[in-house]
Design a protein around this motif. Structure first.
Motif, PDB file in Angstrom:
ATOM      1  N   GLU A  62       0.815  -1.476  -0.529  1.00  0.00           N
ATOM      2  CA  GLU A  62       0.258  -0.402  -0.412  1.00  0.00           C
ATOM      3  C   GLU A  62       1.147   1.321  -0.513  1.00  0.00           C
ATOM      4  O   GLU A  62       1.497   1.421   0.385  1.00  0.00           O
ATOM      5  N   VAL A  63       0.463   1.807  -0.731  1.00  0.00           N
ATOM      6  CA  VAL A  63       0.900   3.794  -1.119  1.00  0.00           C
ATOM      7  C   VAL A  63       0.436   4.137  -0.209  1.00  0.00           C
ATOM      8  O   VAL A  63      -0.864   4.546  -0.570  1.00  0.00           O
ATOM      9  N   SER A  64       0.659   5.824  -0.380  1.00  0.00           N
ATOM     10  CA  SER A  64      -0.376   6.928   0.153  1.00  0.00           C
ATOM     11  C   SER A  64      -0.786   7.574  -0.631  1.00  0.00           C
ATOM     12  O   SER A  64      -0.095   7.098  -1.971  1.00  0.00           O
ATOM     13  N   GLY A  65      -1.845   8.295  -0.341  1.00  0.00           N
ATOM     14  CA  GLY A  65      -2.763   8.367  -1.336  1.00  0.00           C
ATOM     15  C   GLY A  65      -1.717   9.760  -2.159  1.00  0.00           C
ATOM     16  O   GLY A  65      -1.756  10.019  -3.836  1.00  0.00           O
ATOM     17  N   ASP A  66      -1.023  10.121  -1.626  1.00  0.00           N
ATOM     18  CA  ASP A  66       0.115  11.045  -2.070  1.00  0.00           C
ATOM     19  C   ASP A  66       1.123  11.150  -3.169  1.00  0.00           C
ATOM     20  O   ASP A  66       0.779  11.564  -4.047  1.00  0.00           O
TER      21      ASP A  66
END
Length: 211
Positions: free
Chosen positions: A61-65
């Motif tokens: 998972e990666v951040s939305g930013d």
């Protein structure tokens, strides 16, 4: 290219495929692979195996930013990257390191010359020009040395090396390379530490020539 007898080993090819090989060695490997059908095929096998391993990794998972920044980068116009083809004896990767220009040779003595392509914390890579029959001073190594023949040949305690051949030498090797009689030997050589010369004069000149 036919008649290549000395190849890049699988450990170095795997490191190159994964992007873990320091840049000086990477230049030697890429130049050799451009000349050698066998090692090009073996490198392709390593690339395929590496891709299969990545496909089996669980998603992260990666951040939305971070995702938004990545998408913005994909929207940016692509920059033109120059491509370099083989020129004379110099493979495309070497021409890229030379920025498409002929080597700027500097004299080392007794007709031997060098052109340093890069020199830094990861090591150094240079072109060497050795006149026919001329010997490189006897030396051993503080690390790993890769030497790819681009023109002519040389021989030493490890055997005879012609165009396309790569000699892999480490701390256990001591040798006195001698250029073949047919023409000047031009090599691409990468090291990650200074050489250990047996005689006094080469040791004295080492800091000046950065070898």
């Amino acid at each position: 290219m036919e008649n290549i007898k000395h190849h890049i080993d699988d450990q170095l090819l795997a490191a190159y495929s994964s992007g873990a090989l320091p840049a000086p060695y990477g230049l030697v490997v890429s130049a050799h692979v451009s000349m050698c059908d066998e090692c090009r095929a073996r490198l392709g096998a390593h690339d395929t195996a590496g891709g299969a391993v990545m496909d089996d990794l669980p998603p992260i998972e990666v951040s939305g930013d971070l995702k938004a920044k990545l998408l913005e980068m994909l929207d940016e116009p692509a920059q033109d990257v120059p491509t370099y083809e083989r020129s004379g004896i110099f493979p495309g990767p070497v021409m890229e390191a030379l920025k498409g220009k002929p080597p700027k040779w500097k004299h080392l003595g007794f007709g031997t010359r060098q052109c340093i392509l890069s020199h830094g914390k990861e090591g150094s890579v240079r072109l060497l020009y050795i006149p026919p029959g001329q010997a490189v001073p006897d030396h051993s190594h503080n690390g790993l040395e890769l030497t790819l023949v681009l023109q002519g040949s040389f021989s030493d305690e490890g055997g005879q090396f012609g165009v396309g051949d790569v000699e892999i030498a480490d701390e256990s090797d001591e040798h006195t390379p001698i250029a073949g009689p047919e023409c000047a030997c031009i090599c691409l050589a990468a090291t990650d530490a200074p050489l250990r010369f047996s005689s006094f004069v080469p040791r004295m000149l080492q800091p000046i020539f950065r070898i």
